[in-house]
Design an enzyme around this catalytic site. Structure first.
Site, PDB file in Angstrom:
ATOM      1  N   ASP A 141       0.828  -1.209   0.000  1.00 10.15           N
ATOM      2  CA  ASP A 141       0.000   0.000   0.000  1.00 10.15           C
ATOM      3  C   ASP A 141       0.862   1.258   0.000  1.00 10.15           C
ATOM      4  OD1 ASP A 141      -2.072  -1.691   0.040  1.00 10.15           O
ATOM      5  OD2 ASP A 141      -2.753  -1.226   2.076  1.00 10.15           O
ATOM      6  N   LYS A 158     -25.766 -14.737  -8.609  1.00  9.84           N
ATOM      7  CA  LYS A 158     -26.629 -13.565  -8.562  1.00  9.84           C
ATOM      8  C   LYS A 158     -26.163 -12.756  -7.360  1.00  9.84           C
ATOM      9  CE  LYS A 158     -31.465 -12.246  -8.457  1.00  9.84           C
ATOM     10  NZ  LYS A 158     -31.335 -11.322  -7.336  1.00  9.84           N
ATOM     11  N   ARG A 188     -30.101   1.409 -12.673  1.00  4.22           N
ATOM     12  CA  ARG A 188     -31.159   0.779 -13.446  1.00  4.22           C
ATOM     13  C   ARG A 188     -32.439   1.614 -13.387  1.00  4.22           C
ATOM     14  NH1 ARG A 188     -35.439  -2.362 -12.212  1.00  4.22           N
ATOM     15  NH2 ARG A 188     -36.143  -3.705 -13.892  1.00  4.22           N
ATOM     16  N   GLU A 208     -23.354  -5.348 -11.463  1.00  3.88           N
ATOM     17  CA  GLU A 208     -23.911  -5.184 -10.128  1.00  3.88           C
ATOM     18  C   GLU A 208     -22.870  -4.560  -9.213  1.00  3.88           C
ATOM     19  OE1 GLU A 208     -26.785  -6.511 -10.641  1.00  3.88           O
ATOM     20  OE2 GLU A 208     -27.756  -6.545  -8.675  1.00  3.88           O
ATOM     21  N   LYS A 232     -28.966 -18.491 -17.750  1.00  5.12           N
ATOM     22  CA  LYS A 232     -29.201 -17.862 -19.046  1.00  5.12           C
ATOM     23  C   LYS A 232     -29.000 -18.879 -20.170  1.00  5.12           C
ATOM     24  CE  LYS A 232     -27.351 -13.461 -17.387  1.00  5.12           C
ATOM     25  NZ  LYS A 232     -26.187 -12.575 -17.299  1.00  5.12           N
ATOM     26  N   LYS A 254     -33.569 -18.386  -6.676  1.00  2.00           N
ATOM     27  CA  LYS A 254     -33.268 -17.749  -5.390  1.00  2.00           C
ATOM     28  C   LYS A 254     -32.989 -18.802  -4.329  1.00  2.00           C
ATOM     29  CE  LYS A 254     -34.542 -13.675  -4.657  1.00  2.00           C
ATOM     30  NZ  LYS A 254     -34.571 -12.283  -4.924  1.00  2.00           N
ATOM     31  N   CYS A 284     -44.826  -1.488  32.263  1.00  2.00           N
ATOM     32  CA  CYS A 284     -44.010  -0.973  31.162  1.00  2.00           C
ATOM     33  C   CYS A 284     -42.550  -0.871  31.602  1.00  2.00           C
ATOM     34  CB  CYS A 284     -44.513   0.392  30.723  1.00  2.00           C
ATOM     35  SG  CYS A 284     -43.423   1.195  29.538  1.00  2.00           S
ATOM     36  N   CYS A 314     -48.586  -0.161  26.503  1.00  2.00           N
ATOM     37  CA  CYS A 314     -48.473   0.850  27.550  1.00  2.00           C
ATOM     38  C   CYS A 314     -49.289   2.047  27.100  1.00  2.00           C
ATOM     39  CB  CYS A 314     -46.998   1.237  27.745  1.00  2.00           C
ATOM     40  SG  CYS A 314     -46.778   2.813  28.585  1.00  2.00           S
TER      41      CYS A 314
END
Ligand code: ZN
Length: 672
Positions: free
Chosen positions: A37, A119, A140, A179, A295, A319, A413, A431
């Site tokens: 870095d 996905k 989108r 995405e 697909k 899903k 309460c 309450c």
């Protein structure tokens, strides 16, 4: 210090940029860092310094230009030349086979194959590259029109500002789709920070990504560690593809990061096997996947299969079921909501589910506790999916050791010690003390929340202090706070005190619908609030309505009507409203122009529009006195038909409703 002439500087800058691009690619795309870095920072600083000396040599694709120093005023709208369609979902192998049956039927005797890929639970974007240079990044949106978020897209280091040619010429136009997501570890870090600052937490990594992409200040976005995977193309010129797998390979070749673990599958059985495999393994990924996308590989066959009005027929999402985990129930906390409902909340030994650490889950009410027979120290099964609050599914009773303790319903309460009630027909304990501190806190948080008055900076930690110190007893008190009051609180700097005061003052002008929602009238949700505001145009007018007048409104049922009536007949509420008004909070909206062409006309919208979002056109219609309905009936005056209209068009023809195009509408609305 060596002084360079512009020619030398140009050469040096070019070589530094090339190096930085290479190391960015190794680090952010290939996941194989080549330098430390510090070494990277040094190169970057060198480039920045040279560019500062020779500002003429700065080009938009320089690595130093990823973050723009000036916040935007707003986002421009972008119309997608090829709509970004949504996908149909399936939830089981059986449904996947059904999908395959439809594909086979439509393709006749042709052979076909699938590509199954991850996905990503993120935010869909479209990137436009012209001659290899990134010229636009857009959301989108509603699929037809999105927002131009180029300035935020550029901060994502795995998205190159310039494509690499890989030996071949780059296409004159290439729209790539993918995405944006936030890795689990950055999401957790971000939420921890927000919790510390008393800011609202993001529900999941997807919300955090969406929120970060919609920031007007890209300097903040650049600190959110967003990342992106590409999964397809929109429009393109000067390049051609035969199969989906070719697209992915090409995108990789020109320096883009594509969805991982894409696999070519010969048939649907192979697809289901692959999906099952990842369902078990996905928890190990460092980002959230909520399923697989399947697909048809051949582009020619994709074209042949075509699309419905909403989604392509050649792809489908599978899903994964909601993730579950087992953990220990450490205790139960009683939470008092803004209307006084007492909800038992399970305190759990922290456990990882769906990319987030879960340490609390709702138990809903005491009937639920009895039904589950859940006890403290039990091992419980917890489920979480997407937006949904984590939930306890059941108890591993076989794991009990004898030290489990029953959970008793409180009689008082936990906040104000008032006696709790259980109203007939309700499962919740309640309450009824309107001055209950816990309720006040929740009411104020609701009042300030994003969809209500939208006052930024008013979070749990601040409200806790304000109410405990007696500085705020109701929402109206917020408008009488002085920065001195805030400075006395713990962890408050001068600047943040003033920011809060400013945010409160700025909220005075919000639309009436937001104010009505912010009041937190029991049973009045966002939609009803806007309907009421639209109908009565002022708090004064709304206040006067009797139960009959309220129930005569479509969206208002008898329970809501009674609740509204009671709210405006409560002395404390009326006092607070009077003080809100006195503080300058806008409590009315302009009367409608007396006669417009849309006065009292009812519209229904179908198909994709070019110049408006659904929300946008609905607001336009309402602002001109018209109404928007979701279904066609005899009472509909106009059907606005966009591209690929759905069944509403047939219905409108049948019933004899006037059908107009988007252009005709803009004329009627007086915009052309
Ligand atoms: Zn109370």
């Amino acid at each position: 210090m060596i002084f360079l002439d512009i020619k030398e500087a140009k050469k040096k800058i070019a070589s530094l940029r090339k190096l930085i691009e290479r190391y960015d690619r190794a680090y952010f795309i290939e996941n194989k860092p080549e330098i430390t870095d510090q070494e990277y920072d040094l190169l970057y600083k060198k480039l920045k310094k040279l560019e500062d000396e020779f500002p003429k040599l700065i080009t938009p694709d320089s690595p130093t230009q990823r973050v723009s120093e000036k916040p935007l005023e707003g986002f421009k709208r972008v119309t997608h030349s090829i709509p970004m369609l949504s996908m149909d979902n399936t939830y089981s192998d059986a449904e996947l086979r059904e999908f395959d049956k439809r594909v086979r039927k439509n393709l006749g005797k042709e052979k076909y194959e699938y590509v199954a890929e991850f996905k990503i639970d993120g935010v869909s974007i479209s990137l436009t590259f012209k001659n290899g240079k990134l010229v636009q990044g857009a959301t989108r949106g509603d699929g037809t029109v999105g927002d131009d978020i180029s300035s935020n897209i550029k901060t994502i280091k795995s998205i190159p500002l310039k494509l690499s040619s890989g030996g071949t010429g780059l296409p004159s136009l290439l729209e790539v789709r993918g995405e944006v997501f936030m890795a689990k570890k950055w999401f957790e870090k971000l939420n921890k920070e927000r919790e510390k600052n008393g800011e609202e937490l993001f529900a999941n990594p997807r919300n955090a990504s969406a929120g970060s992409l919609k920031l007007l200040d890209s300097r903040i976005t650049s600190k959110r560690h967003l990342d992106a995977f590409m999964w397809g193309v929109g429009q393109y010129e000067g390049v051609d593809f035969k199969r989906h797998e070719d697209i992915l390979e090409y995108l990789r070749k020109i320096g883009l990061k594509t969805v991982e673990h894409a696999k070519k599958c010969g048939d649907i059985e192979e697809v289901t096997k692959f999906c099952g495999e990842w369902q078990r393994k996905r928890e190990k990924m460092d980002y959230v996947t909520d399923g697989m996308v399947i697909k048809v590989n051949s582009i020619a066959q994709q074209k042949k299969l075509g699309r419905t009005s909403k989604s392509p027929r050649w792809m489908i999402a599978y899903k994964f079921p909601a993730e579950k985990a087992a953990t220990e129930l450490l205790g139960v906390e009683m939470q008092v909501g803004r209307t006084g409902t007492v909800t038992p909340v399970a305190i759990l030994k922290p456990v990882h589910i769906s990319g987030t650490t879960v340490s609390r889950a709702t138990l809903h009410n005491f009937d639920e506790i009895q039904r589950l027979d859940v006890r403290i120290n039990d091992i419980v099964y917890v489920e979480k999916s997407g937006e949904i609050i984590p939930k306890i599914l059941g108890v591993a009773k076989e794991k009990r050791k004898g030290n489990e303790k029953a959970i008793k319903a409180p009689t008082e309460c936990p906040s104000c010690n008032a006696k709790l009630y259980r109203e007939p027909g309700e499962v919740a304990l309640r309450c009824n003390n309107v001055s209950c501190a816990a309720q006040i806190k929740q009411r104020i948080l609701h009042f300030a929340s994003r969809n209500a008055m939208g006052i930024e900076g008013i979070g749990v930690a601040l409200v806790e202090q304000l109410v405990n110190k007696g500085l705020v007893k109701d929402c109206a008190d917020l408008y009488y706070l002085k920065s001195d009051d805030l400075r006395k609180l713990e962890r408050f700097a001068d600047k943040s005190a003033q920011n809060i005061i400013d945010a409160v003052q700025n909220s005075k002008e919000v639309d009436l619908g937001r104010l009505v929602f912010a009041l937190g009238i029991k049973h009045v949700g966002q939609k009803a609030a806007w309907v009421l505001a639209d109908k009565f145009r002022s708090i004064e007018e709304l206040k006067k309505q009797g139960i009959d007048a309220l129930t005569s409104i479509n969206e208002v049922g008898p329970v809501m009507a009674e609740s509204i009536f009671n709210f405006f007949n409560n002395r404390k509420n009326l006092e607070a409203l009077a003080r809100l008004k006195k503080a300058g909070v806008k409590t009315e909206m302009p009367q409608r122009a007396k006669k417009t062409l849309l006065d009292g006309k009812t519209f229904v919208i179908t198909g994709a529009l070019k110049g408006y979002t659904r929300q946008g056109i609905s607001e336009k219609i309402r602002s001109l006195g018209g109404e928007v309905s979701s279904s066609v009936s005899k009472n509909t005056d106009y059907l606005i038909a966009g591209d690929e209209p759905g069944s509403k068009l047939d219905k409108a023809r049948k019933v004899g409703v006037k059908i107009i195009s988007e252009n005709e509408f803009t004329k009627i609305a007086g915009e052309k």
